[in-house]
Design a protein around this motif. Structure first.
Motif, PDB file in Angstrom:
ATOM      1  N   ILE A  82       0.822  -1.214   0.000  1.00  0.00           N
ATOM      2  CA  ILE A  82       0.000   0.000   0.000  1.00  0.00           C
ATOM      3  C   ILE A  82       0.855   1.262   0.000  1.00  0.00           C
ATOM      4  O   ILE A  82       0.631   2.181  -0.805  1.00  0.00           O
ATOM      5  CB  ILE A  82      -0.957  -0.014   1.201  1.00  0.00           C
ATOM      6  CG1 ILE A  82      -1.929  -1.186   1.057  1.00  0.00           C
ATOM      7  CG2 ILE A  82      -1.713   1.295   1.311  1.00  0.00           C
ATOM      8  CD1 ILE A  82      -2.797  -1.426   2.246  1.00  0.00           C
ATOM      9  N   ALA A  86       0.882   3.811  -3.133  1.00  0.00           N
ATOM     10  CA  ALA A  86       0.524   5.208  -2.877  1.00  0.00           C
ATOM     11  C   ALA A  86       1.675   6.148  -3.213  1.00  0.00           C
ATOM     12  O   ALA A  86       1.463   7.246  -3.749  1.00  0.00           O
ATOM     13  CB  ALA A  86       0.109   5.382  -1.417  1.00  0.00           C
ATOM     14  N   LEU A  92       5.089  10.758  -0.290  1.00  0.00           N
ATOM     15  CA  LEU A  92       4.197  10.820   0.869  1.00  0.00           C
ATOM     16  C   LEU A  92       4.933  11.439   2.051  1.00  0.00           C
ATOM     17  O   LEU A  92       5.786  10.796   2.659  1.00  0.00           O
ATOM     18  CB  LEU A  92       3.711   9.418   1.242  1.00  0.00           C
ATOM     19  CG  LEU A  92       2.906   8.659   0.191  1.00  0.00           C
ATOM     20  CD1 LEU A  92       2.610   7.244   0.686  1.00  0.00           C
ATOM     21  CD2 LEU A  92       1.605   9.386  -0.127  1.00  0.00           C
ATOM     22  N   ILE A 217      -5.597   0.223   0.069  1.00  0.00           N
ATOM     23  CA  ILE A 217      -4.924   0.738  -1.128  1.00  0.00           C
ATOM     24  C   ILE A 217      -5.703   1.902  -1.718  1.00  0.00           C
ATOM     25  O   ILE A 217      -5.156   2.981  -1.991  1.00  0.00           O
ATOM     26  CB  ILE A 217      -4.769  -0.384  -2.184  1.00  0.00           C
ATOM     27  CG1 ILE A 217      -3.818  -1.466  -1.673  1.00  0.00           C
ATOM     28  CG2 ILE A 217      -4.257   0.182  -3.503  1.00  0.00           C
ATOM     29  CD1 ILE A 217      -3.713  -2.666  -2.600  1.00  0.00           C
ATOM     30  N   THR A 219      -8.012   3.821  -0.359  1.00  0.00           N
ATOM     31  CA  THR A 219      -8.084   4.972   0.537  1.00  0.00           C
ATOM     32  C   THR A 219      -6.777   5.753   0.546  1.00  0.00           C
ATOM     33  O   THR A 219      -6.767   6.993   0.470  1.00  0.00           O
ATOM     34  CB  THR A 219      -8.419   4.513   1.968  1.00  0.00           C
ATOM     35  OG1 THR A 219      -9.671   3.825   1.952  1.00  0.00           O
ATOM     36  CG2 THR A 219      -8.511   5.698   2.914  1.00  0.00           C
ATOM     37  N   SER A 220      -5.637   5.062   0.630  1.00  0.00           N
ATOM     38  CA  SER A 220      -4.343   5.737   0.679  1.00  0.00           C
ATOM     39  C   SER A 220      -4.031   6.454  -0.630  1.00  0.00           C
ATOM     40  O   SER A 220      -3.521   7.587  -0.629  1.00  0.00           O
ATOM     41  CB  SER A 220      -3.231   4.723   0.999  1.00  0.00           C
ATOM     42  OG  SER A 220      -3.396   4.190   2.291  1.00  0.00           O
ATOM     43  N   VAL A 221      -4.331   5.817  -1.759  1.00  0.00           N
ATOM     44  CA  VAL A 221      -4.067   6.449  -3.056  1.00  0.00           C
ATOM     45  C   VAL A 221      -4.948   7.684  -3.243  1.00  0.00           C
ATOM     46  O   VAL A 221      -4.465   8.764  -3.626  1.00  0.00           O
ATOM     47  CB  VAL A 221      -4.294   5.446  -4.203  1.00  0.00           C
ATOM     48  CG1 VAL A 221      -4.259   6.161  -5.553  1.00  0.00           C
ATOM     49  CG2 VAL A 221      -3.226   4.364  -4.180  1.00  0.00           C
ATOM     50  N   GLY A 224      -3.823  10.504  -1.024  1.00  0.00           N
ATOM     51  CA  GLY A 224      -2.638  11.158  -1.572  1.00  0.00           C
ATOM     52  C   GLY A 224      -2.977  12.084  -2.718  1.00  0.00           C
ATOM     53  O   GLY A 224      -2.476  13.209  -2.804  1.00  0.00           O
ATOM     54  N   ARG A 229      -2.417  13.696   2.723  1.00  0.00           N
ATOM     55  CA  ARG A 229      -1.370  12.680   2.831  1.00  0.00           C
ATOM     56  C   ARG A 229      -1.190  12.177   4.265  1.00  0.00           C
ATOM     57  O   ARG A 229      -0.658  11.089   4.477  1.00  0.00           O
ATOM     58  CB  ARG A 229      -0.056  13.225   2.265  1.00  0.00           C
ATOM     59  CG  ARG A 229      -0.194  13.594   0.796  1.00  0.00           C
ATOM     60  CD  ARG A 229       1.135  13.970   0.155  1.00  0.00           C
ATOM     61  NE  ARG A 229       0.922  14.356  -1.234  1.00  0.00           N
ATOM     62  CZ  ARG A 229       0.870  13.503  -2.250  1.00  0.00           C
ATOM     63  NH1 ARG A 229       1.022  12.220  -2.017  1.00  0.00           N
ATOM     64  NH2 ARG A 229       0.675  13.919  -3.486  1.00  0.00           N
ATOM     65  N   ALA A 232      -3.283   9.245   4.332  1.00  0.00           N
ATOM     66  CA  ALA A 232      -2.701   8.137   3.575  1.00  0.00           C
ATOM     67  C   ALA A 232      -1.722   7.338   4.422  1.00  0.00           C
ATOM     68  O   ALA A 232      -1.804   6.106   4.517  1.00  0.00           O
ATOM     69  CB  ALA A 232      -2.014   8.665   2.316  1.00  0.00           C
TER      70      ALA A 232
END
Length: 360
Positions: A82, A86, A92, A217, A219-221, A224, A229, A232
């Motif tokens: 993940i 991301a 990040l 995956i 949610t984090s992408v 970002g 961030r 993320a």
């Protein structure tokens, strides 16, 4: 029908992640807390909801070993897969609080799980120890400094209770769409793989394994891409902490008998989980961000781990050669890259101090 199911799953996954991130960011602003805290708690619990449901169900059915494998695999994927994916969409930044407080807790929880599993079983006493660790973590992240601000604006928040309800609805709705979309996407992918004659073993080790991490995956992408961030990175770190100190701990306590730990888990999977947590230390420390290069390195490690599982499960004759390549190429390359990154960071810090001295 399978194609439609797959495509609808993708749409629901993306839309649900976007709805969750927007709702979480707005909720954080309304409650007067940082988006990092929301990412470490609300979003982390939400994206871990599939693991929570599966784990508790397994506990009541006396199948606690399923929970252990599910959580260890999810934690490995959270860091290597993940964060790697991301970071491919942009560097990040890592909040100072994550490096000083949350990352050490994640590393400590991973080491604690490995130590408790050395006797090849996890008992209720072990579960209670882990729950006490969770209480200590909650006490540490409780937003004391924001209490005064929240109380001052309490009347203002009361006037906007409808907005808060709407934000909560966005969070819940986003989570529901994430889970539904992930399930449909995995079902469609499994059907595609079956059509092409891919074995059930490979499907389980690849598509299903990645599918359980699709909410994190997505949610984090999306977080970002939307500039949130903190959500993320906080989602990944918070999910790993809660997976061990909440989900696994509750499963151990509720399980009718101690959870047996397979020897392969002690020798391979748990050490890999600890290694994934430890590798975040130099990455987060230098420049306080996960760069695209480091994200690609994490992805290479995850693909290498997955390939090892496939070769080992199929008892492939190429496994010894693969282990040699990893030991002689991948590990030294990682050390070199991290050392170069640290040296560059030290050089930048030295030049910055020199410029500051000259300016003064």
């Amino acid at each position: 029908m399978t194609v439609i199911l797959f495509l609808v799953g993708v749409v629901l996954l993306v839309f649900g992640a976007d709805l969750l991130v927007r709702g979480a960011a707005s909720l954080a602003a309304s409650m007067g807390v940082s988006s990092l805290i929301i990412g470490l708690t609300v979003v982390a619990v939400g994206t871990s909801s599939p693991e929570i449901a599966v784990s508790l169900q397994a506990a009541f059915q006396g199948q606690g070993a399923i929970t252990l494998g599910n959580i260890v695999g999810s934690n490995i994927a959270n860091v290597m897969l993940i964060l790697g994916v991301a970071a491919m969409f942009g560097p990040l930044p890592v909040d100072r609080q994550i490096f000083r407080r949350d990352l050490p807790v994640m590393i400590g929880a991973s080491l604690l799980t490995l130590l408790l599993a050395f006797d090849r079983e996890l008992s209720r006493v072990d579960g209670v120890i882990m729950l006490l660790g969770l209480l200590g973590y909650i006490w540490a992240i409780w937003p004391r400094e924001e209490t005064q601000q929240t109380s001052v604006s309490h009347h203002h928040h009361q006037q906007h209770w409808r907005g808060v309800v709407l934000q909560l609805a966005m969070v819940v709705g986003g989570l529901a769409l994430l889970v539904l979309g992930a399930n449909w996407l995995v079902d469609g992918a499994v059907a595609f793989a079956s059509w092409f004659g891919v074995s059930e073993l490979i499907i389980g080790l690849t598509i299903v394994a990645v599918g359980t991490s699709l909410p994190e995956i997505a949610t984090s992408v999306i977080a970002g891409l939307r500039g949130e961030r903190d959500i993320a990175v906080g989602n990944v770190i918070g999910s790993n902490i809660l997976n061990l100190l909440l989900v696994l701990a509750l499963t151990i306590v509720l399980s009718p008998q101690p959870i047996a730990v397979p020897v392969e888990t002690v020798q391979l999977d748990l050490p890999v989980m600890v290694g994934a947590a430890l590798v975040c230390l130099p990455i987060f420390f230098t420049r306080r961000m996960v760069s695209q290069r480091e994200g690609s390195l994490l992805l290479v490690y995850y693909l290498s781990y997955t390939l090892y599982l496939i070769l080992s499960a199929s008892q492939n004759d190429e496994l010894p050669l693969y282990n040699t390549v990893v030991g002689l190429v991948l590990v030294p390359l990682t050390v070199v890259l991290l050392v170069v990154r640290a040296l560059r960071w030290l050089g930048e810090e030295r030049r910055l101090r020199q410029m500051t001295d000259v300016a003064e």
